[in-house]
Structures are given as C-alpha cells and as structure tokens.
Design a protein around this motif. Structure first.
Motif, PDB file in Angstrom:
ATOM      1  N   ARG A  28     -31.518  31.880  28.377  1.00  0.00           N
ATOM      2  CA  ARG A  28     -32.208  32.528  27.268  1.00  0.00           C
ATOM      3  C   ARG A  28     -31.770  33.975  27.151  1.00  0.00           C
ATOM      4  O   ARG A  28     -31.360  34.590  28.135  1.00  0.00           O
TER       5      ARG A  28
ATOM      6  N   GLU B 280     -28.954  22.784  19.749  1.00  0.00           N
ATOM      7  CA  GLU B 280     -30.331  22.875  20.203  1.00  0.00           C
ATOM      8  C   GLU B 280     -31.296  22.714  19.031  1.00  0.00           C
ATOM      9  O   GLU B 280     -30.968  23.038  17.887  1.00  0.00           O
TER      10      GLU B 280
ATOM     11  N   GLY C  18     -28.049  28.132  19.895  1.00  0.00           N
ATOM     12  CA  GLY C  18     -29.321  28.720  20.276  1.00  0.00           C
ATOM     13  C   GLY C  18     -30.456  28.354  19.330  1.00  0.00           C
ATOM     14  O   GLY C  18     -30.239  28.036  18.152  1.00  0.00           O
TER      15      GLY C  18
ATOM     16  N   ARG D  36     -28.358  37.796  29.091  1.00  0.00           N
ATOM     17  CA  ARG D  36     -28.623  36.357  29.066  1.00  0.00           C
ATOM     18  C   ARG D  36     -28.962  35.878  30.467  1.00  0.00           C
ATOM     19  O   ARG D  36     -28.206  36.116  31.421  1.00  0.00           O
TER      20      ARG D  36
ATOM     21  N   TRP E   5     -29.884  25.549  30.850  1.00  0.00           N
ATOM     22  CA  TRP E   5     -30.576  26.279  29.776  1.00  0.00           C
ATOM     23  C   TRP E   5     -30.603  27.753  30.171  1.00  0.00           C
ATOM     24  O   TRP E   5     -30.909  28.091  31.318  1.00  0.00           O
TER      25      TRP E   5
ATOM     26  N   GLN F 121     -34.546  29.754  18.467  1.00  0.00           N
ATOM     27  CA  GLN F 121     -35.493  30.837  18.714  1.00  0.00           C
ATOM     28  C   GLN F 121     -36.840  30.291  19.156  1.00  0.00           C
ATOM     29  O   GLN F 121     -37.400  29.390  18.516  1.00  0.00           O
TER      30      GLN F 121
ATOM     31  N   VAL G 292     -34.106  33.703  22.466  1.00  0.00           N
ATOM     32  CA  VAL G 292     -33.259  32.631  21.941  1.00  0.00           C
ATOM     33  C   VAL G 292     -32.823  31.801  23.135  1.00  0.00           C
ATOM     34  O   VAL G 292     -32.306  32.345  24.118  1.00  0.00           O
ATOM     35  N   TYR G 293     -33.049  30.506  23.055  1.00  0.00           N
ATOM     36  CA  TYR G 293     -32.725  29.599  24.149  1.00  0.00           C
ATOM     37  C   TYR G 293     -31.441  28.840  23.820  1.00  0.00           C
ATOM     38  O   TYR G 293     -31.285  28.299  22.720  1.00  0.00           O
ATOM     39  N   TYR G 294     -30.563  28.807  24.806  1.00  0.00           N
ATOM     40  CA  TYR G 294     -29.270  28.157  24.659  1.00  0.00           C
ATOM     41  C   TYR G 294     -29.119  27.057  25.703  1.00  0.00           C
ATOM     42  O   TYR G 294     -29.498  27.248  26.865  1.00  0.00           O
TER      43      TYR G 294
ATOM     44  N   TRP H 202     -21.321  25.967  24.816  1.00  0.00           N
ATOM     45  CA  TRP H 202     -22.627  26.527  24.475  1.00  0.00           C
ATOM     46  C   TRP H 202     -23.053  26.089  23.091  1.00  0.00           C
ATOM     47  O   TRP H 202     -22.228  25.935  22.181  1.00  0.00           O
TER      48      TRP H 202
END
Length: 124
Positions: free
Chosen positions: A38, A6, A117, A45, A36, A119, A93-95, A114
């Motif tokens: 977060r 990401e 991540g 999560r 997606w 931020q 935090v986005y994954y 995955w």
C-alpha cells in the motif's frame, strides 16, 4: 507477462470490512508469489501481506496482523485481501503484485508485476 487488476476498494467507516480482489491474466498465477502493498501520501510503499505460489504465508505487516487475511484461488487466477477492523491509518492505495519463482518476500523489489492499485479510504 502477467497483468493484474485490483478491485474492491472504496470508502468505509472505521471498524468496517473490505475485501480486495486481484485478478490476473496473461499467465497463470500458479508459479508466482502474490503480495499486497500500500501507498499512502508521504509514506513509502509498504508491504502488507504475501503468499507463496501454493498458499503458504510469507508474512503480514505488524500493523495489519490479526485484522487482514491474504488468500488466493489459483483455479480462478485471483488473489484476495480481506481487511477487517479497518482504521483511518489503513487509508492508502492498495496494490497487488506478483513475484516470479513462487516465493516472493516482503520487499517490493522482489515483485516484477504490479496492478494499477485501488483506493481504500477509512473514515473516522
């Protein structure tokens, strides 16, 4: 194996936009759904948005509907999350994640691969 990376996170003022990218390597993404998620402190999560392998919308979390847009470009093996009208509660935090089989879902347990991540911090 699919490797996901990401990028695009950062600090933004409330009301502003950010665009996250998810670059895949190892295998083509054409047979995977993309999601997606977060993770914020003290919160499990959570699902944000997802697309099927061919770009069909699986869904959006109610909290982001109308503000976030998920998309993918299979020719570039990349997925995106356009985030508009950001709020402080979007800080997390986005994954990105990939689900074999192409249809994924809204549960994180569906996704086998995955990224590390990125931020996103939204200041008020």
């Amino acid at each position: 194996q699919v490797q996901l990376v990401e990028s695009g996170g950062g600090l933004v003022q409330a009301g502003g936009p950010l665009r996250l990218s998810c670059a895949a390597s190892g295998r083509t993404l054409t047979s995977y759904a993309i999601g997606w998620f977060r993770l914020a402190p003290g919160i499990e999560r959570e699902f944000v948005a997802a697309l099927t392998w061919c770009g069909g919308t699986i869904g959006y979390a109610d909290s982001v509907k109308g503000r976030f847009t998920i998309s993918r470009d299979n020719t570039k093996n990349t997925a995106f999350l356009q985030m508009n009208s950001l709020k402080p509660e979007d800080t997390a935090v986005y994954y990105c994640a990939a689900a074999p089989g192409g249809y994924g879902g809204t549960s994180r347990y569906t996704y086998a691969y995955w990224g590390q991540g990125t931020q996103v911090t939204v200041s008020s």
